[in-house]
Scaffold this motif. Structure first.
Motif, PDB file in Angstrom:
ATOM      1  N   MET A 332       0.843  -1.200   0.000  1.00 11.05           N
ATOM      2  CA  MET A 332       0.000   0.000   0.000  1.00 11.05           C
ATOM      3  C   MET A 332       0.877   1.248   0.000  1.00 11.05           C
ATOM      4  O   MET A 332       0.623   2.204  -0.740  1.00 11.05           O
ATOM      5  CB  MET A 332      -0.920   0.015   1.230  1.00 11.05           C
ATOM      6  N   HIS A 333       1.884   1.238   0.851  1.00 11.11           N
ATOM      7  CA  HIS A 333       2.814   2.368   0.962  1.00 11.11           C
ATOM      8  C   HIS A 333       3.550   2.590  -0.359  1.00 11.11           C
ATOM      9  O   HIS A 333       3.646   3.719  -0.863  1.00 11.11           O
ATOM     10  CB  HIS A 333       3.802   2.063   2.091  1.00 11.11           C
ATOM     11  N   GLN A 334       4.063   1.491  -0.936  1.00 10.26           N
ATOM     12  CA  GLN A 334       4.799   1.593  -2.185  1.00 10.26           C
ATOM     13  C   GLN A 334       3.908   2.086  -3.325  1.00 10.26           C
ATOM     14  O   GLN A 334       4.320   2.919  -4.134  1.00 10.26           O
ATOM     15  CB  GLN A 334       5.382   0.231  -2.550  1.00 10.26           C
ATOM     16  N   ALA A 335       2.696   1.560  -3.399  1.00 19.10           N
ATOM     17  CA  ALA A 335       1.775   1.974  -4.464  1.00 19.10           C
ATOM     18  C   ALA A 335       1.471   3.459  -4.367  1.00 19.10           C
ATOM     19  O   ALA A 335       1.425   4.171  -5.382  1.00 19.10           O
ATOM     20  CB  ALA A 335       0.488   1.156  -4.388  1.00 19.10           C
ATOM     21  N   LEU A 336       1.261   3.931  -3.155  1.00 17.65           N
ATOM     22  CA  LEU A 336       0.983   5.346  -2.921  1.00 17.65           C
ATOM     23  C   LEU A 336       2.136   6.207  -3.417  1.00 17.65           C
ATOM     24  O   LEU A 336       1.942   7.171  -4.181  1.00 17.65           O
ATOM     25  CB  LEU A 336       0.745   5.575  -1.431  1.00 17.65           C
ATOM     26  N   LEU A 337       3.357   5.883  -2.998  1.00 15.58           N
ATOM     27  CA  LEU A 337       4.507   6.708  -3.337  1.00 15.58           C
ATOM     28  C   LEU A 337       4.813   6.674  -4.830  1.00 15.58           C
ATOM     29  O   LEU A 337       5.149   7.704  -5.432  1.00 15.58           O
ATOM     30  CB  LEU A 337       5.729   6.255  -2.542  1.00 15.58           C
ATOM     31  N   MET A 338       4.702   5.499  -5.435  1.00  9.99           N
ATOM     32  CA  MET A 338       5.043   5.410  -6.857  1.00  9.99           C
ATOM     33  C   MET A 338       4.024   6.132  -7.729  1.00  9.99           C
ATOM     34  O   MET A 338       4.382   6.769  -8.722  1.00  9.99           O
ATOM     35  CB  MET A 338       5.196   3.950  -7.259  1.00  9.99           C
ATOM     36  N   ALA A 339       2.757   6.037  -7.374  1.00 14.12           N
ATOM     37  CA  ALA A 339       1.742   6.771  -8.126  1.00 14.12           C
ATOM     38  C   ALA A 339       2.006   8.269  -8.034  1.00 14.12           C
ATOM     39  O   ALA A 339       1.902   9.004  -9.034  1.00 14.12           O
ATOM     40  CB  ALA A 339       0.350   6.439  -7.606  1.00 14.12           C
ATOM     41  N   ALA A 402      -1.435   4.483   8.828  1.00 14.68           N
ATOM     42  CA  ALA A 402      -1.171   3.103   8.413  1.00 14.68           C
ATOM     43  C   ALA A 402      -0.541   3.008   7.036  1.00 14.68           C
ATOM     44  O   ALA A 402       0.262   2.105   6.779  1.00 14.68           O
ATOM     45  CB  ALA A 402      -2.475   2.300   8.438  1.00 14.68           C
ATOM     46  N   VAL A 403      -0.900   3.927   6.121  1.00 16.64           N
ATOM     47  CA  VAL A 403      -0.450   3.820   4.734  1.00 16.64           C
ATOM     48  C   VAL A 403       0.795   4.658   4.459  1.00 16.64           C
ATOM     49  O   VAL A 403       1.704   4.215   3.768  1.00 16.64           O
ATOM     50  CB  VAL A 403      -1.586   4.206   3.761  1.00 16.64           C
ATOM     51  N   PHE A 404       0.859   5.860   5.018  1.00 20.36           N
ATOM     52  CA  PHE A 404       1.991   6.733   4.749  1.00 20.36           C
ATOM     53  C   PHE A 404       3.252   6.293   5.484  1.00 20.36           C
ATOM     54  O   PHE A 404       4.365   6.487   4.990  1.00 20.36           O
ATOM     55  CB  PHE A 404       1.664   8.173   5.151  1.00 20.36           C
ATOM     56  N   GLY A 405       3.095   5.739   6.666  1.00 19.26           N
ATOM     57  CA  GLY A 405       4.257   5.396   7.473  1.00 19.26           C
ATOM     58  C   GLY A 405       4.566   3.910   7.431  1.00 19.26           C
ATOM     59  O   GLY A 405       4.041   3.159   6.603  1.00 19.26           O
ATOM     60  N   PRO A 406       5.463   3.463   8.327  1.00 14.86           N
ATOM     61  CA  PRO A 406       5.747   2.031   8.432  1.00 14.86           C
ATOM     62  C   PRO A 406       4.479   1.262   8.814  1.00 14.86           C
ATOM     63  O   PRO A 406       3.569   1.807   9.440  1.00 14.86           O
ATOM     64  CB  PRO A 406       6.780   1.953   9.567  1.00 14.86           C
ATOM     65  N   THR A 407       4.411   0.004   8.435  1.00  9.78           N
ATOM     66  CA  THR A 407       3.239  -0.808   8.756  1.00  9.78           C
ATOM     67  C   THR A 407       3.035  -0.875  10.266  1.00  9.78           C
ATOM     68  O   THR A 407       3.960  -1.223  11.011  1.00  9.78           O
ATOM     69  CB  THR A 407       3.418  -2.228   8.214  1.00  9.78           C
ATOM     70  N   PRO A 408       1.850  -0.525  10.759  1.00 13.52           N
ATOM     71  CA  PRO A 408       1.610  -0.568  12.203  1.00 13.52           C
ATOM     72  C   PRO A 408       1.631  -2.001  12.742  1.00 13.52           C
ATOM     73  O   PRO A 408       1.416  -2.960  11.986  1.00 13.52           O
ATOM     74  CB  PRO A 408       0.208   0.039  12.349  1.00 13.52           C
ATOM     75  N   PRO A 409       1.855  -2.165  14.036  1.00 14.59           N
ATOM     76  CA  PRO A 409       1.766  -3.499  14.634  1.00 14.59           C
ATOM     77  C   PRO A 409       0.373  -4.094  14.426  1.00 14.59           C
ATOM     78  O   PRO A 409      -0.635  -3.399  14.529  1.00 14.59           O
ATOM     79  CB  PRO A 409       2.044  -3.235  16.120  1.00 14.59           C
ATOM     80  N   LEU A 410       0.348  -5.385  14.139  1.00 16.87           N
ATOM     81  CA  LEU A 410      -0.917  -6.088  13.912  1.00 16.87           C
ATOM     82  C   LEU A 410      -1.409  -6.638  15.251  1.00 16.87           C
ATOM     83  O   LEU A 410      -0.802  -7.535  15.834  1.00 16.87           O
ATOM     84  CB  LEU A 410      -0.710  -7.214  12.904  1.00 16.87           C
ATOM     85  N   GLU A 411      -2.511  -6.069  15.737  1.00 16.30           N
ATOM     86  CA  GLU A 411      -3.074  -6.470  17.018  1.00 16.30           C
ATOM     87  C   GLU A 411      -3.821  -7.797  16.928  1.00 16.30           C
ATOM     88  O   GLU A 411      -3.683  -8.669  17.777  1.00 16.30           O
ATOM     89  CB  GLU A 411      -4.011  -5.365  17.530  1.00 16.30           C
ATOM     90  N   ARG A 412      -4.629  -7.942  15.886  1.00 13.67           N
ATOM     91  CA  ARG A 412      -5.432  -9.173  15.722  1.00 13.67           C
ATOM     92  C   ARG A 412      -5.724  -9.375  14.242  1.00 13.67           C
ATOM     93  O   ARG A 412      -5.940  -8.397  13.516  1.00 13.67           O
ATOM     94  CB  ARG A 412      -6.741  -9.060  16.509  1.00 13.67           C
ATOM     95  N   LEU A 413      -5.726 -10.606  13.799  1.00 11.17           N
ATOM     96  CA  LEU A 413      -6.143 -10.953  12.441  1.00 11.17           C
ATOM     97  C   LEU A 413      -7.146 -12.084  12.521  1.00 11.17           C
ATOM     98  O   LEU A 413      -6.854 -13.159  13.063  1.00 11.17           O
ATOM     99  CB  LEU A 413      -4.947 -11.380  11.585  1.00 11.17           C
ATOM    100  N   LEU A 414      -8.331 -11.813  12.000  1.00  9.76           N
ATOM    101  CA  LEU A 414      -9.390 -12.816  11.959  1.00  9.76           C
ATOM    102  C   LEU A 414      -9.587 -13.289  10.527  1.00  9.76           C
ATOM    103  O   LEU A 414      -9.644 -12.479   9.595  1.00  9.76           O
ATOM    104  CB  LEU A 414     -10.712 -12.243  12.468  1.00  9.76           C
TER     105      LEU A 414
END
Length: 451
Positions: A332-339, A402-414
């Protein structure tokens, strides 16, 4: 007895419309049963998750990957795509079911830890006599617990026939079609909750014959599955297509019946305005893989123009050997910056990048009826990101954080309401076990290749 999970106090981004600061999500028996603003309703016996300080998004959907490449990361670091492929094929033709099992364990575990709940894996190397590679991959993915969309790839055009791969790594045309049909029959599950789907996925125009491309399309449509291939990744491919077929890659694909709502292409970096219009008009999907395209110097996909034309666009991490440990959230971060590097700061927003990684990806894979947004009735694939820690806590918009910076810590994934990651730790296959399997696969493959 029904099972209920309640997430409350999170900033909920449904992606298909509404956002709720301090909102709630209710999951009942693996499906989303309520979403909205304010406190959650009281549900007797429910598991309650404190979402304060967190961003709730749909689980991320990876539309293109090559899990087997976990074993060959870091090699041919300065090569073009074709140079990188030529060197890599000398190693990859030694793949077997045990190696693929190990790379799948490691790759899918890493994806889960990056917030991914559905991953499409394009596996197109099936050396003869090396075990049941498809079954090994399906079994390993199920142990991790995220959804696998297995794009059963194939190549029938080796070096002696003018193709790029060595003859030792290709199948016969009939063998490739039979292998694809067998994979579909054994593993494809079309149900909404499906953990495994299979697509027909010849590798690319420079490694596949016209007969295999046409035969795969006929097979897929007869069996009701989707079609996938690489297309328009490099200028070399464009030149090769023009020289051999007298047309562009997209024109060639259309001649073979390879445009439509059941088709998606990986990369699509080099597209003319006419090609973009045809892709959008036919409902054909695009898997945008920004890190891999940059790593190999292939160029930058015209994402802004594709989205403006109404095309379906999702994100993909591509193979670990051409994007070295980039998680899907990082794309997501890379796509944002490259666009924005191409078209300026309005070229792509944080929310557009998030949509490509979720609902956009679900559309590309034909699963947007059940995945990709936090919507009542959809399966409960949900990522909960911690955005109240050092640095994140001074950005008021959690999606921008979440998108502009480093990936935030993942608290939970369902995934379907089942916990796969909790507080950054895998709760299915352990990360240590997954890493050990990945290392073993790497060592076994490189030892056999004498590297």
């Amino acid at each position: 007895m029904s099972r209920t999970i309640v997430i409350e106090g999170a900033h909920v981004v449904t992606v298909d419309g509404a956002e709720y600061a301090g909102g709630h999500v209710v999951v009942t028996d693996g499906r989303i049963s309520a979403v909205g603003a304010g406190p959650a309703p009281e549900v007797a016996g429910a598991e309650r998750i404190d979402g304060r300080g967190c961003l709730a998004t749909p689980g991320l959907v990876n539309t293109h990957n090559h899990l087997y490449q976990w074993a060959t990361q870091g090699l041919f670091a300065d090569g073009t795509l074709f140079e990188w492929l030529v060197g890599s094929y000398e190693i990859w033709h030694r793949l077997d079911a045990e190696v693929v099992s190990g790379t799948t364990s490691a790759g899918m575990a890493h994806l889960a830890l990056s917030g991914c709940t559905t991953a499409s894996d394009h596996h197109y190397i099936y050396p003869s006599g090396r075990g049941d590679i498809v079954a090994a991959e399906v079994e390993a993915a199920r142990e991790v617990g995220i959804r696998l969309d297995l794009a059963r790839g194939s190549m029938d055009r080796g070096h002696s026939s003018g193709g790029l791969p060595p003859d030792s790594v290709v199948e016969t045309t009939d063998g490739a079609l039979e292998g694809t049909a067998a994979a579909i029959d054994a593993h494809h599950d079309a149900s909404p909750e499906s953990m495994t789907r299979v697509a027909a996925a010849p590798c690319s125009p420079f490694s596949v014959s016209r007969e295999l491309m046409v035969g795969a399309a006929e097979l897929a449509r007869a069996k009701g599955v989707r079609l996938h291939t690489h297309l328009a990744e490099t200028l070399d491919e464009e030149e090769k297509c023009q020289a051999e077929f007298g047309c562009t890659p997209v024109e060639y694909a259309e001649k073979l019946g390879w445009l439509g709502e059941d088709v998606w292409f990986a990369h699509a970096v080099h597209l003319s305005d006419t090609a973009i219009a045809r892709i959008a008009a036919t409902g054909t999907g695009i898997a945008h893989c920004p890190t891999s395209n940059a790593r190999l110097g292939a160029g930058i996909c015209r994402v802004t123009e594709l989205l403006e034309a109404g095309a379906r666009v999702g994100l993909g991490v591509d193979g670990p050997a051409s994007s070295e440990l980039t998680g899907l959230a990082g794309e997501m971060h890379q796509a944002l910056l490259m666009a924005r590097a191409r078209k300026g700061p309005q070229a792509l927003s944080a929310r557009q990048a998030l949509e490509m990684a979720t609902l956009g990806g679900a559309r590309v894979l034909g699963r947007d009826a059940e995945l990709g947004s936090i919507t009542v009735g959809k399966v409960a694939d949900i990522a909960l990101w911690r955005v109240d820690g050092f640095g994140y806590d001074v950005i008021d918009d959690p999606v921008v954080a979440a998108v502009f910076g480093p990936t935030p810590p993942l608290e939970r994934l369902l995934v379907g309401g089942n916990t796969v990651v909790d507080r950054g730790q895998l709760r299915t296959l352990s990360a240590d076990t997954a890493a050990a399997r990945g290392r073993a696969a790497h060592r076994a493959l490189l030892q056999e290749a004498s590297l």
